[in-house]
Design a protein around this motif. Structure first.
Motif, PDB file in Angstrom:
ATOM      1  N   PHE A   1      23.491  37.996  29.821  1.00  0.00           N
ATOM      2  CA  PHE A   1      23.709  38.233  31.250  1.00  0.00           C
ATOM      3  C   PHE A   1      25.126  38.727  31.466  1.00  0.00           C
ATOM      4  N   ALA A   2      25.291  39.497  32.542  1.00  0.00           N
ATOM      5  CA  ALA A   2      26.611  39.983  32.924  1.00  0.00           C
ATOM      6  C   ALA A   2      27.354  38.856  33.628  1.00  0.00           C
ATOM      7  N   ASP A   3      28.585  38.613  33.224  1.00  0.00           N
ATOM      8  CA  ASP A   3      29.383  37.524  33.780  1.00  0.00           C
ATOM      9  C   ASP A   3      30.106  38.019  35.028  1.00  0.00           C
ATOM     10  N   PHE A   4      29.584  37.658  36.195  1.00  0.00           N
ATOM     11  CA  PHE A   4      30.191  38.078  37.451  1.00  0.00           C
ATOM     12  C   PHE A   4      31.552  37.399  37.633  1.00  0.00           C
ATOM     13  N   ALA A   5      32.478  38.099  38.260  1.00  0.00           N
ATOM     14  CA  ALA A   5      33.793  37.530  38.528  1.00  0.00           C
ATOM     15  C   ALA A   5      33.647  36.327  39.453  1.00  0.00           C
TER      16      ALA A   5
ATOM     17  N   VAL B   1      31.556  38.664  25.345  1.00  0.00           N
ATOM     18  CA  VAL B   1      31.961  39.998  24.886  1.00  0.00           C
ATOM     19  C   VAL B   1      32.664  40.667  26.054  1.00  0.00           C
ATOM     20  N   GLU B   2      33.965  40.878  25.925  1.00  0.00           N
ATOM     21  CA  GLU B   2      34.736  41.454  27.018  1.00  0.00           C
ATOM     22  C   GLU B   2      34.260  42.874  27.320  1.00  0.00           C
TER      23      GLU B   2
ATOM     24  N   CYS C   1      31.945  42.677  37.195  1.00  0.00           N
ATOM     25  CA  CYS C   1      31.550  41.897  36.018  1.00  0.00           C
ATOM     26  C   CYS C   1      32.633  42.050  34.957  1.00  0.00           C
ATOM     27  N   GLU C   2      33.138  40.926  34.466  1.00  0.00           N
ATOM     28  CA  GLU C   2      34.284  40.947  33.561  1.00  0.00           C
ATOM     29  C   GLU C   2      33.901  40.974  32.093  1.00  0.00           C
ATOM     30  N   ARG C   3      32.688  40.485  31.803  1.00  0.00           N
ATOM     31  CA  ARG C   3      32.287  40.384  30.396  1.00  0.00           C
ATOM     32  C   ARG C   3      30.784  40.178  30.307  1.00  0.00           C
TER      33      ARG C   3
END
Length: 228
Positions: free
Chosen positions: A90-94, A133-134, A157-159
């Motif tokens: 999943f995309a890591d939302f800020a 994963v950045e 999304c940061e990572r």
């Protein structure tokens, strides 16, 4: 084929097994550890359908202090994506920039996810090893995870977070209180309206057929026939 016992080997230590033997539940649970560990369990159709239908879940990691840390995650339905039979992402939302989950994964990659589908009263516990994963290290992966069906997530999304699934366990539905959000109710309403429309058309067609039959019957009765 016997049930995979990897979950049992991961979760049932000596203390848990001792309690199960006292309680009388060892045969149902702890006894699964009597044979060698089957190893990581692949996701099947049921698990994949559950995951793809969710718009929220909770993820637990282990802090450097040794304490568990639980974080609530939400997004568009399907934002937790099935990459293959053993991998989620999943995309890591800020967020609030505490970075506790991301930092925890830097020193201990073990995670537990609690997935709940409230309308269907389904609950799935999932265990795995996760890594961050950045965005700068793999922008293509992040772009892939930001695409959900025909839409692309607009949020920052940061990572990326990638989870290698180890095991899962379905819980009983007994204590789950069903809840229904606006989108679910709107979907149900659309289904009912469509079915009601179909029934209305069937009824109108039947009325039309009955009116034709009555008209034909009335015509026959009004025919004077041959005079005597």
């Amino acid at each position: 084929m016997p049930q995979s016992n990897h979950y049992h080997h991961l979760m049932f230590g000596p203390a848990a097994i001792a309690r199960q033997k006292v309680d009388g539940s060892y045969t149902a649970y702890g006894s699964q550890t009597e044979r060698p560990d089957d190893g990581p369990t692949p996701l099947d159709t049921r698990e994949k359908a559950m995951i793809r239908a969710l718009d929220q879940f909770q993820i637990a990691t282990v802090a450097e202090t040794g304490w568990p840390y639980i974080q609530y995650r939400s997004g568009p339905k399907g934002f937790l994506q099935v990459l293959d039979d053993h991998t989620l992402g999943f995309a890591d939302f800020a967020g609030n920039h505490q970075y506790v989950t991301a930092a925890n994964l830097d020193h201990d990659d073990r995670v537990a996810l609690l997935l709940v589908n409230y309308p269907l009263r389904q609950r799935l516990k999932l265990y795995g090893r996760a890594r961050t994963v950045e965005a700068a290290d793999d922008p293509e992966l992040l772009d892939r995870l930001k695409k959900i069906g025909d839409m692309t997530v607009a949020a920052t999304c940061e990572r990326s977070v990638v989870i290698d699934v180890e095991a899962f366990d379905w819980n009983c539905t007994r204590s789950i209180i069903p809840r229904y959000d606006a989108a679910y109710l709107a979907e149900l309403s659309e289904v009912y309206q469509r079915k009601a429309g179909e029934r209305e058309q069937e009824l109108l067609q039947r009325i039309s057929e009955l009116e034709d039959q009555l008209t034909q019957s009335s015509t026959h009765r009004s025919d004077p026939g041959t005079p005597s």
